[in-house]
Design an enzyme around this catalytic site. Structure first.
Site, PDB file in Angstrom:
ATOM      1  N   CYS A 147       0.956  -1.091   0.107  1.00  0.00           N
ATOM      2  CA  CYS A 147       0.209  -0.079  -0.054  1.00  0.00           C
ATOM      3  C   CYS A 147       0.704   1.333   0.030  1.00  0.00           C
ATOM      4  O   CYS A 147       2.027   1.144   0.274  1.00  0.00           O
ATOM      5  CB  CYS A 147      -0.954   0.138   1.106  1.00  0.00           C
ATOM      6  SG  CYS A 147      -2.310   1.129   1.027  1.00  0.00           S
ATOM      7  N   ASP A 148       0.097   2.431  -0.120  1.00  0.00           N
ATOM      8  CA  ASP A 148       0.910   3.700  -0.481  1.00  0.00           C
ATOM      9  C   ASP A 148       2.012   3.926   0.429  1.00  0.00           C
ATOM     10  O   ASP A 148       2.880   4.482  -0.123  1.00  0.00           O
ATOM     11  CB  ASP A 148       0.018   4.619  -0.586  1.00  0.00           C
ATOM     12  CG  ASP A 148      -1.276   4.838  -1.628  1.00  0.00           C
ATOM     13  OD1 ASP A 148      -1.301   3.431  -2.252  1.00  0.00           O
ATOM     14  OD2 ASP A 148      -1.875   5.646  -1.928  1.00  0.00           O
ATOM     15  N   CYS A 174      -3.698  -0.871  -5.723  1.00  0.00           N
ATOM     16  CA  CYS A 174      -4.561  -0.253  -6.596  1.00  0.00           C
ATOM     17  C   CYS A 174      -4.147  -0.011  -8.017  1.00  0.00           C
ATOM     18  O   CYS A 174      -2.937   0.451  -8.032  1.00  0.00           O
ATOM     19  CB  CYS A 174      -5.193   1.205  -6.005  1.00  0.00           C
ATOM     20  SG  CYS A 174      -5.842   1.114  -4.462  1.00  0.00           S
ATOM     21  N   SER A 186      -5.339  11.606  -3.151  1.00  0.00           N
ATOM     22  CA  SER A 186      -4.957  10.146  -3.798  1.00  0.00           C
ATOM     23  C   SER A 186      -4.400  10.295  -4.849  1.00  0.00           C
ATOM     24  O   SER A 186      -4.716  11.342  -5.940  1.00  0.00           O
ATOM     25  CB  SER A 186      -6.257   9.436  -3.719  1.00  0.00           C
ATOM     26  OG  SER A 186      -6.135   8.344  -4.428  1.00  0.00           O
TER      27      SER A 186
END
Length: 572
Positions: A135-136, A207, A484
């Site tokens: 994740c980010d 994502c 985002s």
């Protein structure tokens, strides 16, 4: 091509440089006794120790498979001749917490991840590291720790998710966020919304567009800190497991070579990372994270470096959120390395930068084949998506220390509108979904900065709601918060200084005129200087948000966005 001043082969080996004193002498018997209990055999004490930092967790699809990648990395370490030890650090889910108070912890998690990896590796005296993120915030967190420790290390990206399918079209998490706006306007039924949410995320992986996770993975590869094409592999694939195994072996090789992260993460390497982020049309978060990683590496990097490089680097990738394709499509045509070869051949990359392969960027790309004929995911230099960078650094009376926007060109390059001011994300979202935002408005979301939030939340919910209501070209949005990587539209964030510290954003009133000019790179409040001074004199600073624990610590220590929102320096 110039050769590096000091080649990888000329450095002393670092095998057992840190772990040797931990286990060698008779008086270290208690340490050896503890290690026997976790699986060491007598011969293992003569091996280098390599920590495998895993961000495995069940809280997000980005990371649910990383335990298996950690095991594969450990296999690679062991086969190469070192001793692996797997340990965990945290992850949070931006996608799940987005639009809630929980999102305040998102950027904070970058610091917690960095601190925890540094703490474990520093305490256990590992000789090298493999760090695996999905994740980010995992990725910059891992790189900040690697830079601080400066021990041979390789980063492994967990890989991208495959797209979901809804009514014959590819969808992802951003599709769901935008559907919320469409549903609020009556353009999508409740049943369709439920069907979409059930199929948009088909399994493990980060994502799927060129959002923050895929952006940062690509930046780290361009920086030289992951193996070729680690950034462009599907999460569930044999290629990704092989990448993890190879990373384990690569750390052992780096110990042989004595090649440390700070030999790789030079200023020129950061310029390579910025170049690749621009060519891919990557996330604004890359600006914040690269500034923070550079600080940890002791490299001078500033907002203006993004502008300087952006003047000569085009956007070539037609990837979501502004484009058509997901990351899995780029994987299918060869990944990142052919794009890097294109940039190198065009003179836009520093080919002499060392990488974790022990070779230079140019060496790694020497035999890379071009993309297949007829593909339209990566454009040619004579037909770019945009001839200069989509990442625009703004200055002006609303952003004296800078702000960052992602302007693809599809939104236009100049917007003048009427301020609609909100003091939180929640209030903004309520107004958007309630149909109170109109064509020509500039939505202002303030008190969401690093200290004021605290935590600098991402505004994906409001920006997606604007897009979902069909106002993407008619409404602009500015904030001292973040966006985002899935955000698109006429948006500017990272406004510095933030409203909480009395930044000009705090002086805006409903009905004021605001102009955003991407060509001139200016962000201005069209209010006379005398009136600005009057408002400044009357301004009462907000009291700090009541917070305890990690949020309070973060608010006390974090810098402003133009410095990377760092917590381990005295940069203000």
């Amino acid at each position: 091509m110039k050769s590096p001043k000091k080649s990888a082969k000329s450095r002393p080996a670092l095998h057992r440089h840190w772990s040797g004193p931990l286990v060698e002498a008779p008086e270290r018997a208690p340490s050896r006794a503890m290690l026997h209990a976790v699986g060491f055999e007598r011969g293992d004490f003569a091996k280098s120790q390599v920590g495998i930092a895993s961000t495995w967790s069940q809280v997000t699809p980005c990371n649910i498979h990383i335990d298996q990648l950690a095991i594969a990395s450990a296999e690679g370490v062991a086969k190469a001749g070192s001793k692996p030890l797997i340990f965990n650090t945290i992850t949070i889910s931006d996608g799940i917490s987005m639009g809630t108070q929980g999102m305040k912890y998102s950027l904070v998690s970058r610091e917690v991840i960095a601190d925890s990896i540094e703490t474990v590796a520093g305490c256990e005296l590992f000789d090298g590291l493999v760090a695996i993120g999905g994740c980010d915030k995992n990725m910059p967190g891992c790189l900040i720790a690697i830079a601080r420790l400066n021990r041979p290390a390789v980063f492994v990206y967990g890989g991208t998710i495959l797209p979901g399918c809804f009514q014959t079209r590819d969808v992802d998490i951003v599709s769901v966020f935008e559907a919320v706006g469409a549903h609020a306007q009556g353009k999508m039924s409740g049943d369709d919304l439920a069907s979409l949410e059930a199929c948009a995320i088909p399994g493990a992986g980060s994502c799927g567009g060129m959002y923050t996770a895929n952006t940062m993975a690509s930046a780290i590869e361009a920086l030289g800190m992951s193996l070729p094409n680690s950034s462009a592999q599907n999460a569930i694939s044999s290629a990704k497991k092989e990448d993890a195994r190879n990373a384990g072996a690569a750390v052992h090789r780096l110990l042989d070579l004595g090649l440390r992260p700070l030999d790789i993460m030079t200023r020129k390497a950061f310029e390579n990372a910025i170049t690749v982020v621009i060519a891919l049309g990557g996330s604004t978060n890359a600006v914040l994270h690269l500034l923070a990683i550079a600080h940890a590496a002791g490299v001078k990097l500033a907002l203006d470096d993004f502008t300087r490089i952006g003047k000569r680097v085009p956007v070539l990738a037609d990837l979501k959120p502004s484009g058509k394709y997901v990351m899995a499509a780029l994987v299918g045509i060869g990944g990142l390395t052919p794009l890097m070869k294109m940039l190198l051949d065009q003179g836009l990359l520093h080919g002499d930068c060392l990488t974790v392969t022990g070779q230079t960027v140019a060496d790694n790309l020497r035999h890379v084949k071009p993309y297949p004929p007829g593909q339209d995911i990566i454009r040619s230099f004579d037909n770019p998506i945009k001839p200069t960078s989509h990442l625009v650094v703004f200055y002006g009376n609303l952003a004296p220390m800078g702000a960052v926007g992602k302007i693809s060109g599809k939104e236009g390059e100049r917007f003048t509108g009427t301020a609609r001011v909100f003091n939180s994300e929640e209030a903004t979202q309520k107004a958007i979904l309630g149909g109170k935002i109109r064509k020509g408005d500039v939505v202002v979301i303030r008190y969401e900065g690093p200290k004021g939030g605290p935590g600098m939340r991402e505004m994906l919910a409001p920006t997606s709601a604007i897009m979902g209501r069909g106002l993407g070209k008619d409404v602009a949005l500015i904030t001292d918060g973040r966006f985002s990587g899935g955000t698109h539209g006429f948006v500017v964030g990272h406004i510095s200084p933030e409203a909480h510290l009395g930044g000009p954003l705090a002086l805006i009133k409903n009905g004021d005129t605001i102009t955003i000019d991407a060509r001139a790179r200016t962000l201005d409040l069209e209010v006379p200087t005398r009136e600005m001074a009057k408002r400044r004199k009357a301004l009462k600073l907000r009291k700090p948000v009541k917070a305890r624990g990690v949020l309070a610590k973060y608010a006390d220590h974090v810098s402003q966005a133009h410095l990377g929102a760092i917590t381990d320096g005295s940069l203000g």
